[in-house]
Write a protein that holds these residues in place. Structure first.
Motif, PDB file in Angstrom:
ATOM      1  N   LEU A   4     -37.759  25.925 -25.327  1.00 41.71           N
ATOM      2  CA  LEU A   4     -38.925  24.950 -25.845  1.00 41.71           C
ATOM      3  C   LEU A   4     -38.540  23.481 -25.950  1.00 41.71           C
ATOM      4  N   GLY A   5     -37.022  23.060 -25.881  1.00 42.13           N
ATOM      5  CA  GLY A   5     -36.715  21.872 -26.206  1.00 42.13           C
ATOM      6  C   GLY A   5     -36.437  21.862 -27.352  1.00 42.13           C
ATOM      7  N   TRP A   6     -35.550  20.577 -27.978  1.00 40.97           N
ATOM      8  CA  TRP A   6     -34.826  20.528 -29.147  1.00 40.97           C
ATOM      9  C   TRP A   6     -36.035  20.195 -30.128  1.00 40.97           C
ATOM     10  N   ARG A   7     -36.776  19.378 -29.876  1.00 40.63           N
ATOM     11  CA  ARG A   7     -37.865  19.026 -30.893  1.00 40.63           C
ATOM     12  C   ARG A   7     -38.810  20.194 -31.315  1.00 40.63           C
ATOM     13  N   ALA A   8     -39.100  21.021 -30.409  1.00 42.35           N
ATOM     14  CA  ALA A   8     -39.996  22.197 -30.937  1.00 42.35           C
ATOM     15  C   ALA A   8     -39.010  23.127 -31.591  1.00 42.35           C
ATOM     16  N   LEU A  44     -40.976  18.063 -39.731  1.00 41.53           N
ATOM     17  CA  LEU A  44     -41.793  17.760 -38.378  1.00 41.53           C
ATOM     18  C   LEU A  44     -41.710  16.313 -38.015  1.00 41.53           C
ATOM     19  N   VAL A  45     -41.334  15.467 -39.017  1.00 38.87           N
ATOM     20  CA  VAL A  45     -41.219  14.128 -38.785  1.00 38.87           C
ATOM     21  C   VAL A  45     -40.016  13.842 -37.904  1.00 38.87           C
ATOM     22  N   ARG A  46     -38.724  14.661 -38.101  1.00 38.25           N
ATOM     23  CA  ARG A  46     -37.481  14.486 -37.570  1.00 38.25           C
ATOM     24  C   ARG A  46     -37.686  15.086 -36.013  1.00 38.25           C
ATOM     25  N   SER A  47     -38.984  15.775 -35.700  1.00 42.75           N
ATOM     26  CA  SER A  47     -38.939  16.120 -34.450  1.00 42.75           C
ATOM     27  C   SER A  47     -39.941  15.402 -33.575  1.00 42.75           C
ATOM     28  N   ALA A  48     -40.370  14.109 -34.177  1.00 40.81           N
ATOM     29  CA  ALA A  48     -41.603  13.404 -33.774  1.00 40.81           C
ATOM     30  C   ALA A  48     -41.375  12.405 -32.895  1.00 40.81           C
ATOM     31  N   GLY A  49     -40.277  11.845 -33.066  1.00 43.55           N
ATOM     32  CA  GLY A  49     -39.881  10.457 -32.264  1.00 43.55           C
ATOM     33  C   GLY A  49     -38.346  10.276 -31.899  1.00 43.55           C
ATOM     34  N   GLY A  50     -38.148   8.912 -32.144  1.00 42.25           N
ATOM     35  CA  GLY A  50     -36.798   8.701 -31.721  1.00 42.25           C
ATOM     36  C   GLY A  50     -35.748   8.568 -33.115  1.00 42.25           C
ATOM     37  N   LEU A  51     -35.034   7.829 -32.985  1.00 46.72           N
ATOM     38  CA  LEU A  51     -33.892   7.787 -33.862  1.00 46.72           C
ATOM     39  C   LEU A  51     -34.106   7.711 -35.343  1.00 46.72           C
ATOM     40  N   VAL A 106     -27.191  21.703 -31.773  1.00 45.42           N
ATOM     41  CA  VAL A 106     -27.740  20.994 -30.408  1.00 45.42           C
ATOM     42  C   VAL A 106     -27.606  19.460 -30.801  1.00 45.42           C
ATOM     43  N   LEU A 107     -26.614  19.169 -31.344  1.00 45.84           N
ATOM     44  CA  LEU A 107     -26.161  17.552 -31.615  1.00 45.84           C
ATOM     45  C   LEU A 107     -26.059  16.992 -30.228  1.00 45.84           C
ATOM     46  N   ASP A 108     -25.398  17.586 -29.317  1.00 49.73           N
ATOM     47  CA  ASP A 108     -25.092  17.134 -28.222  1.00 49.73           C
ATOM     48  C   ASP A 108     -26.305  16.747 -27.231  1.00 49.73           C
ATOM     49  N   THR A 109     -27.386  17.737 -27.387  1.00 50.51           N
ATOM     50  CA  THR A 109     -28.916  17.588 -26.814  1.00 50.51           C
ATOM     51  C   THR A 109     -29.353  16.276 -27.349  1.00 50.51           C
ATOM     52  N   VAL A 110     -29.258  16.383 -28.688  1.00 49.10           N
ATOM     53  CA  VAL A 110     -30.199  15.347 -29.368  1.00 49.10           C
ATOM     54  C   VAL A 110     -29.705  13.986 -29.073  1.00 49.10           C
TER      55      VAL A 110
END
Length: 401
Positions: free
Chosen positions: A170-174, A100-107, A42-46
């Motif tokens: 769910l989206g990439w973060r979840a 969890l941190v990887r999915s919680a914010g920006g770059l 999902v790198l393209d989505t991220v």
């Protein structure tokens, strides 16, 4: 007069205890590659969501391998201070936090979370061979390491298979955060499976730091031979993993999606190598025949793609057998050569730290050679050279271990 030990006798390892320990090792292994590769489909989505380019996205995926190399001293120190059992539990907790941190914010959150994930996995990488050497019957150590190696690949396949549909729902973060649940499960299984190991370690007293008058551990030729050999193994693996889909696309005209699926043969076949090498280790008195079989399979991949690319499924399968079997045979030799748990921990840290430092250059070197020559001949010869390094150094280590 013979000295009498006043330390309490260590509880014997029961068959049930061994089974629980193996289950615990497998549960941990499922977490030691999956969280890294989960983001790749999902790198393209991220990238689109975070407004980052391909180069930055590639840096994110390469960070864990650098952590494997640079964080090994920290991992070894943690395991020495906290003990193997608590050290792995701490690492699994950090793995959950990093996920969890990887999915919680920006770059910034993605980078910080990825680094935490890489450091946590480094602790597990170092710990597992030490636990196997300390708590598993030497006659079964190769088989247990094979199961551990197979579980590494199974964990990767699980996350690669389900991250895309989870992202769609769910989206990439979840979708990425969900994999933190595996760390929670592994922590519970690890606690149950290693309670007996912790009691035995406590009953045996502090680990023996001596070497019976032998050379200091890092001056032993076998340690450096294993480090160099694992460097050749890991360089080959990461170089091939990164560029195999593009190679198949360029050389055979596969569309990118088909080339990606085809390259999965290289990953799936690792399970056969992980379980095949222990059979060779049981059949022969030393590890050299298993090591040479692995190197022959490794060499078949670049040579086959150069000489008969149409037979790519055969060459990718043989390369996959080699990459799974290579990891197993190298760390079976670490277990065999170590003169106690403390030395096993240090050897495991040095072999992996040095090997992964070399491996981190693999994708860049192979890619640069391809870009400079505009063909895949020279890059495949580079991989063949890395296999030759594994063959020479690994053979020296096999004779000395």
């Amino acid at each position: 007069m013979e000295a009498v030990s006043l330390a309490p006798a260590a509880p014997p390892v029961t068959r049930r205890g061994t089974a629980l320990l193996v289950l615990a090792l497998v549960a941990v292994a499922l977490n030691l590659r999956g969280p890294i590769v989960a983001i790749t489909p999902v790198l393209d989505t991220v990238g689109a969501d975070l407004a980052i380019g391909a180069a930055t996205a590639g840096l994110v995926t390469g960070l864990p391998v650098l952590c494997f190399a640079l964080a090994t001293p920290l991992a070894s120190l943690l395991l020495a201070r906290a003990g193997l059992e608590r050290g792995v539990l701490i690492a699994l907790g950090a793995l959950l936090v990093g996920t969890l941190v990887r999915s919680a914010g920006g770059l910034e959150a993605v980078v910080v979370g990825t680094i935490v994930i890489g450091i946590a996995i480094t602790v597990g990488n170092v710990a597992v061979p030490v636990v196997v050497g300390r708590d598993v019957d030497p006659r079964r150590a190769g088989l247990v390491l094979g199961g551990y190696t197979a579980a590494l690949n199974v964990g990767s396949m699980i996350t690669l298979s389900f991250t895309v549909p989870l992202t769609a729902a769910l989206g990439w973060r979840a979708a990425l955060a969900v994999w933190g649940g595996l760390a929670v499960v592994a922590a519970g299984v690890w606690w149950l499976g290693t309670r007996g190991s912790a009691r035995r370690a406590a009953a045996a007293g502090p680990p023996d730091e001596g070497t019976d008058g032998g050379p200091v551990w890092w001056r032993r030729p076998v340690v450096w031979a294993l480090t160099i050999g694992f460097g050749g193994q890991a360089f080959s693996y990461y170089g091939v993993t990164t560029w195999l889909p593009l190679l198949l696309h360029d050389e055979l005209g596969m569309d990118p999606a088909a080339a990606g699926v085809s390259a999965s043969v290289f990953q799936v076949a690792a399970v056969a190598g992980a379980f095949g090498v222990p059979v060779l280790l049981r059949l022969f008195p030393g590890p050299l025949p298993a090591l040479l079989a692995v190197c022959a399979c490794w060499a078949a991949l670049p040579l086959g793609l150069l000489l008969a690319p149409a037979l790519w499924p055969v060459w990718c399968a043989l390369g996959g057998v080699a990459q799974g079997g290579g990891f197993t045979v190298v760390f079976a030799m670490v277990v065999r050569a170590a003169r106690g748990p403390a030395e096993a921990r240090r050897m495991s840290a040095l072999v992996q730290g040095g090997g992964y430092l070399v491996a981190a250059t693999g994708p860049a070197v192979v890619g640069a050679v391809h870009e400079a020559t505009a063909t895949w001949t020279a890059p495949l010869l580079v991989v063949l050279g890395a296999v030759a390094v594994l063959t020479v150094a690994g053979s020296a280590a096999a004779r000395a271990s």
